[in-house]
Design a protein around this motif. Structure first.
Motif, PDB file in Angstrom:
ATOM      1  N   UNK A 218     -11.312  31.290  39.110  1.00 13.44           N
ATOM      2  CA  UNK A 218      -9.950  30.875  39.934  1.00 13.44           C
ATOM      3  C   UNK A 218      -8.961  30.803  39.191  1.00 13.44           C
ATOM      4  N   UNK A 219      -8.875  29.609  38.082  1.00 14.12           N
ATOM      5  CA  UNK A 219      -7.563  29.282  37.600  1.00 14.12           C
ATOM      6  C   UNK A 219      -7.006  30.276  36.732  1.00 14.12           C
ATOM      7  N   UNK A 220      -7.931  31.311  36.110  1.00 10.93           N
ATOM      8  CA  UNK A 220      -7.439  32.298  35.243  1.00 10.93           C
ATOM      9  C   UNK A 220      -6.835  33.249  36.393  1.00 10.93           C
ATOM     10  N   UNK A 221      -7.462  33.611  37.528  1.00 11.55           N
ATOM     11  CA  UNK A 221      -6.648  34.636  38.655  1.00 11.55           C
ATOM     12  C   UNK A 221      -5.327  33.993  38.870  1.00 11.55           C
ATOM     13  N   UNK A 222      -5.082  32.528  39.113  1.00 10.74           N
ATOM     14  CA  UNK A 222      -3.904  32.027  39.222  1.00 10.74           C
ATOM     15  C   UNK A 222      -2.748  32.186  38.125  1.00 10.74           C
ATOM     16  N   UNK A 223      -3.264  32.133  36.914  1.00  9.42           N
ATOM     17  CA  UNK A 223      -2.348  32.091  35.996  1.00  9.42           C
ATOM     18  C   UNK A 223      -1.878  33.470  35.553  1.00  9.42           C
ATOM     19  N   UNK A 224      -2.744  34.334  35.706  1.00  8.36           N
ATOM     20  CA  UNK A 224      -2.624  35.983  35.453  1.00  8.36           C
ATOM     21  C   UNK A 224      -2.120  36.588  36.791  1.00  8.36           C
ATOM     22  N   UNK A 225      -1.826  35.963  37.770  1.00  7.28           N
ATOM     23  CA  UNK A 225      -1.456  36.511  38.858  1.00  7.28           C
ATOM     24  C   UNK A 225      -2.114  37.880  39.471  1.00  7.28           C
ATOM     25  N   UNK A 226      -3.535  37.700  39.136  1.00  7.10           N
ATOM     26  CA  UNK A 226      -4.446  38.943  39.736  1.00  7.10           C
ATOM     27  C   UNK A 226      -5.456  38.331  40.631  1.00  7.10           C
ATOM     28  N   UNK A 227      -6.093  39.616  41.093  1.00  5.81           N
ATOM     29  CA  UNK A 227      -7.083  39.183  42.249  1.00  5.81           C
ATOM     30  C   UNK A 227      -8.352  40.098  41.927  1.00  5.81           C
ATOM     31  N   UNK A 228      -9.437  39.748  42.527  1.00  6.07           N
ATOM     32  CA  UNK A 228     -10.550  40.314  42.106  1.00  6.07           C
ATOM     33  C   UNK A 228     -11.204  39.640  40.961  1.00  6.07           C
ATOM     34  N   UNK A 229     -12.493  40.390  40.553  1.00  4.37           N
ATOM     35  CA  UNK A 229     -13.023  39.883  39.102  1.00  4.37           C
ATOM     36  C   UNK A 229     -12.020  39.911  38.105  1.00  4.37           C
ATOM     37  N   UNK A 230     -11.937  38.880  37.602  1.00  6.16           N
ATOM     38  CA  UNK A 230     -11.180  38.726  36.303  1.00  6.16           C
ATOM     39  C   UNK A 230     -11.760  39.471  35.242  1.00  6.16           C
ATOM     40  N   UNK A 231     -11.245  40.046  34.138  1.00 13.92           N
ATOM     41  CA  UNK A 231     -11.543  40.759  33.088  1.00 13.92           C
ATOM     42  C   UNK A 231     -10.553  40.133  32.214  1.00 13.92           C
ATOM     43  N   UNK A 232     -11.036  39.172  31.229  1.00 15.16           N
ATOM     44  CA  UNK A 232     -10.149  38.238  30.687  1.00 15.16           C
ATOM     45  C   UNK A 232     -10.411  38.290  29.221  1.00 15.16           C
ATOM     46  N   UNK A 233      -9.313  38.538  28.230  1.00 12.15           N
ATOM     47  CA  UNK A 233      -9.378  38.609  26.969  1.00 12.15           C
ATOM     48  C   UNK A 233      -9.183  37.252  26.425  1.00 12.15           C
ATOM     49  N   UNK A 234     -10.347  36.565  26.128  1.00 19.02           N
ATOM     50  CA  UNK A 234     -10.332  35.382  25.772  1.00 19.02           C
ATOM     51  C   UNK A 234     -10.044  34.931  23.764  1.00 19.02           C
ATOM     52  N   UNK A 235      -8.983  34.696  23.605  1.00 20.73           N
ATOM     53  CA  UNK A 235      -8.358  34.514  22.502  1.00 20.73           C
ATOM     54  C   UNK A 235      -8.705  32.937  21.887  1.00 20.73           C
ATOM     55  N   UNK A 236      -9.952  32.664  22.220  1.00 20.31           N
ATOM     56  CA  UNK A 236     -10.185  31.072  22.023  1.00 20.31           C
ATOM     57  C   UNK A 236     -11.478  31.259  21.226  1.00 20.31           C
TER      58      UNK A 236
END
Length: 514
Positions: A218-236
């Motif tokens: 939910x947090x990554x949806x908020x900061x990426x301004x996206x909806x639905x299942x996140x597809x996140x590139x983790x640069x960590x």
């Protein structure tokens, strides 16, 4: 708030059951669904049990970001063993140090990590390895370590090979072992530099790790301004809390984590385009590298609009006063959702909204403690952990805004650097009489590591290029000073107590007096 399944094996079983065909992890060369993660980690877990690894066993994982890291971490977690991720940035000396501090009984690695011959690196870390027999290691520098396992073949006599075809214990034994993994059991140790020369091992239980990662998607949806299942590139990196937050957080709901073995701007942009990533979670310096890449302007980044148009730092999305949202910390497993928090002044009294104070945390969202430290050394009499972070809150806004910290830790490109650890290395050099390390503000890295050195021979001086090279041989690159000042001991200010006055010293460097 509804509590999620509160152990890693229970969370994995639920994800495999409810969205098993969804892609969990993508790398430049591989893909892994939740169902595949469950099946492949089960095979390894059964093998580990057959080898005598079980509840409480401390298992080191020396892998770059990728499928192997995830399935071995899941396998270790499923049987109640304690996962100890090791940084692939570690020098041989750091590998030996952390393995000893963590009391490893088993260390698992591929034969090659980012072009590094791992067997050679381990032999440098432990010269005693030569001539020893697989499965019966006896190292004074790592007294509990009995086996080093390579995921592919090795010709070293001391190495144990993992047989991918080995049956391991029966499936019902694994199921019985998983049933004995409880929320109170220790799950992971994340090593982070602290206020001492040795890295601190942050201990988290299954319950804390699972709860604190439950709102990640939910947090990554908020900061990426996206909806639905996140597809996140983790640069960590997965071996630090930011990456561990991603791979654990993605077990709570359908998420695709996109990862690379090493950070590379071109590869990252290829993955964002190919996989239609909805955003990038990482430190601002890497986001800047993406934007500076010569192909950035021509890329199709429509799936991740904040990558092109948003702030460099995801912690700066929708902030009201110019201060970033607190990213949380290793001690709270990357989240604040189940954490009791208090912001206090110098007397320990709570401060009102809008006033900056020190952040104190406690409760079920906080670490079990630091490895090999008693509780009184870490928490106060009321159970609060004093973070040293200076934060404030706004009325009606649940977020914490980060202003700075009171500790002397240096935050270089997102990584904590202990000044004492760096000083201890540099002061061992024969041409250095004294060394003080401190952080200086840097627009790209957050802070840069600065070393102030006093030569052993004032007439001969010191060669700072040589100092940097020798330091780099013993410490990870991000810990090596990028700025050096050579001075005399009478130019280093002290406090009335006799301690070094680092604040005045920092000001002298900034003002160009050193």
């Amino acid at each position: 708030m509804t509590l999620p399944p509160s152990t890693v094996p229970a969370l994995l079983q639920r994800s495999a059951r409810e969205f098993g065909q969804h892609t969990y992890l993508v790398t430049p060369t591989d893909r892994l669904t939740y169902e595949q993660a469950e099946q492949r980690s089960a095979h390894i877990a059964r093998w580990l049990l057959s080898e005598g690894i079980g509840k409480g066993s401390r298992v080191g994982l020396f892998f770059p970001n990728g499928v192997d890291w995830v399935i071995w971490w899941l396998a270790v977690s499923r049987i109640g063993a304690l996962a100890v991720p090791l940084s692939t940035l570690y020098t041989p000396a750091e590998i030996a140090k952390v393995s000893r501090l963590a009391d490893l009984v088993l260390l698992v690695a591929p034969p090659d990590v980012l072009g590094i011959d791992v067997a050679e690196r381990f032999e440098t870390a432990w010269p005693q390895l030569s001539g020893q027999r697989a499965g019966h290691l006896a190292l004074t520098a790592a007294p509990y370590l009995r086996r080093i396992v390579f995921t592919a073949g090795s010709h070293r006599r001391w190495a144990t090979g993992f047989d991918d075809g080995a049956a391991g214990v029966p499936a019902e034994i694994l199921a019985a072992a998983e049933a004995e993994v409880f929320p109170a059991d220790l799950a992971v140790t994340v090593h982070t530099s602290g206020s001492t020369a040795d890295p601190k091992g942050v201990l988290h239980t299954h319950g804390t790790l699972v709860r604190q990662t439950s709102t990640w998607a939910g947090a990554v949806r908020m900061v990426t301004k996206s909806e639905g299942p996140p597809r996140i590139l983790s640069a960590m990196p997965f071996f630090w809390i930011g990456g561990l937050l991603a791979v654990t957080g993605a077990l709570h709901e359908p998420v695709t984590v996109i990862a690379m073995p090493r950070l590379d701007a071109g590869t990252a942009l290829d993955l964002v385009e190919r996989e239609r990533a909805t955003g990038v979670v990482g430190w601002p310096a890497f986001t800047q590298k993406l934007r500076e890449h010569p192909t950035f302007a021509e890329r199709d980044l429509s799936s991740a609009p904040m990558l092109r148009d948003g702030p460099l730092d995801v912690a700066m999305v929708d902030v009201p006063d110019g201060y970033p949202v607190h990213r949380t910390m290793s001690e709270t497993a990357g989240g604040f959702v189940f954490t009791d928090m208090r912001i206090v002044d110098d007397t320990g009294a709570p401060v009102p909204d809008g006033t900056v104070g020190e952040l104190l945390v406690r409760g079920i969202g906080v670490m079990a403690g630091y490895n090999k430290r008693e509780r009184w050394e870490t928490f106060d009499d009321d159970g609060w952990y004093h973070t040293g972070d200076r934060v404030y809150r706004r009325a009606g806004d649940p977020r914490l805004f980060y202003v700075g910290r009171t500790t002397e830790l240096i935050k270089a490109a997102g990584a904590n650097v202990s000044p004492l650890e760096v000083e201890a290395v540099i002061e061992e050099f024969a041409d250095v009489a004294q060394c003080l390390v401190l952080g200086l503000d840097d627009p790209v890295r957050g802070e840069q590591v600065c070393a102030v050195v006093v030569p052993a021979d004032a007439d001969a001086g010191v060669d700072v290029t040589s100092l940097a090279e020798r330091t780099r041989a013993q410490l990870s690159a991000y810990k090596v000073p990028t700025r050096w000042a050579v001075t005399t001991s009478d130019q280093i200010p002290t406090l009335p107590s006799g301690k070094f006055d680092r604040k005045t010293l920092r000001a002298r460097i900034i003002d160009g007096l050193l």
